[in-house]
Scaffold this motif. Structure first.
Motif, PDB file in Angstrom:
ATOM      1  N   ALA A 163       0.813  -1.215   0.000  1.00  0.00           N
ATOM      2  CA  ALA A 163       0.000   0.000   0.000  1.00  0.00           C
ATOM      3  C   ALA A 163       0.843   1.260   0.000  1.00  0.00           C
ATOM      4  O   ALA A 163       0.412   2.302  -0.504  1.00  0.00           O
ATOM      5  N   ASN A 164       2.045   1.183   0.540  1.00  0.00           N
ATOM      6  CA  ASN A 164       2.865   2.376   0.716  1.00  0.00           C
ATOM      7  C   ASN A 164       3.912   2.483  -0.390  1.00  0.00           C
ATOM      8  O   ASN A 164       4.737   1.590  -0.547  1.00  0.00           O
ATOM      9  N   GLY A 165       3.853   3.550  -1.155  1.00  0.00           N
ATOM     10  CA  GLY A 165       4.858   3.749  -2.193  1.00  0.00           C
ATOM     11  C   GLY A 165       4.476   3.164  -3.535  1.00  0.00           C
ATOM     12  O   GLY A 165       3.432   2.530  -3.703  1.00  0.00           O
ATOM     13  N   ALA A 166       5.373   3.352  -4.508  1.00  0.00           N
ATOM     14  CA  ALA A 166       5.126   2.879  -5.867  1.00  0.00           C
ATOM     15  C   ALA A 166       5.474   1.397  -5.993  1.00  0.00           C
ATOM     16  O   ALA A 166       6.359   0.901  -5.311  1.00  0.00           O
ATOM     17  N   TRP A 194       2.672  -9.898  -1.361  1.00  0.00           N
ATOM     18  CA  TRP A 194       2.064  -8.731  -0.719  1.00  0.00           C
ATOM     19  C   TRP A 194       2.884  -8.392   0.521  1.00  0.00           C
ATOM     20  O   TRP A 194       3.126  -9.243   1.377  1.00  0.00           O
ATOM     21  N   SER A 195       3.296  -7.148   0.643  1.00  0.00           N
ATOM     22  CA  SER A 195       4.154  -6.763   1.752  1.00  0.00           C
ATOM     23  C   SER A 195       3.502  -6.974   3.106  1.00  0.00           C
ATOM     24  O   SER A 195       4.187  -7.238   4.106  1.00  0.00           O
ATOM     25  N   LEU A 196       2.182  -6.907   3.179  1.00  0.00           N
ATOM     26  CA  LEU A 196       1.514  -7.151   4.453  1.00  0.00           C
ATOM     27  C   LEU A 196       1.654  -8.614   4.865  1.00  0.00           C
ATOM     28  O   LEU A 196       1.883  -8.920   6.045  1.00  0.00           O
ATOM     29  N   ASP A 197       1.529  -9.537   3.904  1.00  0.00           N
ATOM     30  CA  ASP A 197       1.730 -10.953   4.213  1.00  0.00           C
ATOM     31  C   ASP A 197       3.172 -11.206   4.654  1.00  0.00           C
ATOM     32  O   ASP A 197       3.428 -11.965   5.598  1.00  0.00           O
ATOM     33  N   SER A 293      -9.020  -4.404  -0.462  1.00  0.00           N
ATOM     34  CA  SER A 293      -8.843  -3.636   0.778  1.00  0.00           C
ATOM     35  C   SER A 293      -8.367  -2.214   0.521  1.00  0.00           C
ATOM     36  O   SER A 293      -8.122  -1.459   1.461  1.00  0.00           O
ATOM     37  N   GLY A 294      -8.223  -1.853  -0.763  1.00  0.00           N
ATOM     38  CA  GLY A 294      -7.902  -0.465  -1.086  1.00  0.00           C
ATOM     39  C   GLY A 294      -6.483  -0.190  -1.526  1.00  0.00           C
ATOM     40  O   GLY A 294      -6.046   0.964  -1.517  1.00  0.00           O
TER      41      GLY A 294
END
Length: 297
Positions: A163-166, A194-197, A293-294
């Motif tokens: 979500a954060n950055g390009a 996915w960086s959150l995972d 989730s956006g």
């Protein structure tokens, strides 16, 4: 006893999600690379010492998760000295500081340490052979970290978006609104992550590390399964309710870049699972949740 996480590079894509994934009953300090410059050895020593003391005074177990890196792959080809300072010298100093204060270190690395000519997922102990300046500096960082502190864990990942950055997902979503068709390389394979995972996996590893005296080692953590960049782009189109046929396959030679890209970047998660850690979910499932989730405005 809960965790206290010090996250150098805390304002980047992964660092941002590590803050969100950190245990609510713990402590997380995520300085940006400007606030904690890993190439400043004295600042690194002070930061680790201070954080370790604060964590232990609060009854917490400190762990450092290094998300800071020089990631401009093409720029590194002509700026290898700076890339080496950030990706190799800095992590080595960080590992030495962690050793001095008995703080486990999780160091994030990359698929670029491999030559990219494989045909099956690279095991954690597979021979390395980076073909780019970025890959060489990241491999040097791995070696310095592992040599400096026996409680260092190197976690390689690949094709990260968040979500954060390009990142690739956001770029494809933007181009979908600007062009009728897109040409995307179809001869490079990897595992979108996915960086959150990944952040959740690193927090799970941190929790495991503080409960055991097992020496550190190299592990791989990526989204499950594999695809090409073209397949990844088509999946993004599908998630946006667009026609994936608008994404046309092409070859690497159609998009020459200063740094060579690995043709094959699939990493085996066998060692991750063998350590008792939860495998990251299939990349397609993660992409669906990320978009819904956006992730894409």
């Amino acid at each position: 006893m809960s965790l206290a996480l010090l996250v150098p590079g805390g304002r980047g894509q992964l660092g941002h999600d590590l803050v969100g994934a950190a245990p609510a009953d713990g402590l997380v300090h995520a300085p940006s690379s400007a606030e904690l410059d890993l190439t400043d050895a004295a600042a690194v020593v002070d930061a680790v010492a201070s954080f370790a003391a604060t964590a232990r005074d609060g009854g917490l177990r400190p762990v450092v998760v290094n998300a800071a890196a020089y990631t401009a792959v093409d720029a590194a080809e002509t700026d290898e000295e700076r890339a080496f300072a950030v990706n190799a010298v800095g992590p080595g100093s960080l590992a030495a500081a962690c050793a001095a204060h008995n703080v486990p270190l999780l160091h994030v690395s990359t698929d670029y340490v491999f030559p990219g000519d494989g045909t099956e997922p690279y095991a954690a102990d597979a021979p390395t052979g980076p073909r780019s300046a970025y890959g060489r500096t990241k491999l040097a960082g791995e070696r310095r970290v592992l040599e400096a502190w026996e409680r260092s864990w190197v976690v390689r990942t690949a094709w990260v978006y968040g979500a954060n950055g390009a990142n690739f997902v956001k770029t494809i979503a933007r181009l979908a609104g600007e062009r009728e068709t897109l040409s995307v390389v179809d001869d490079q394979r990897g595992s979108p992550t996915w960086s959150l995972d990944l952040a959740r996996g690193l927090v799970e590893l941190a929790s495991l590390v503080v409960r055991t005296d097992v020496p550190g080692r190299v592990l791989h953590a990526t989204g499950g399964g594999e695809t090409t960049w073209c397949g990844f782009a088509r999946a993004v189109f599908e998630e946006l309710g667009l026609d994936p046929a608008r994404v046309r396959p092409c070859g690497t030679e159609d998009f020459p870049r200063p740094a060579p890209r690995p043709a094959y970047s699939v990493l085996s998660g066998a060692e991750w699972a063998a350590a008792g850690l939860t495998p990251l979910r299939p990349w397609r499932d993660a992409l669906h949740e990320a978009v819904t989730s956006g992730l894409v405005p």
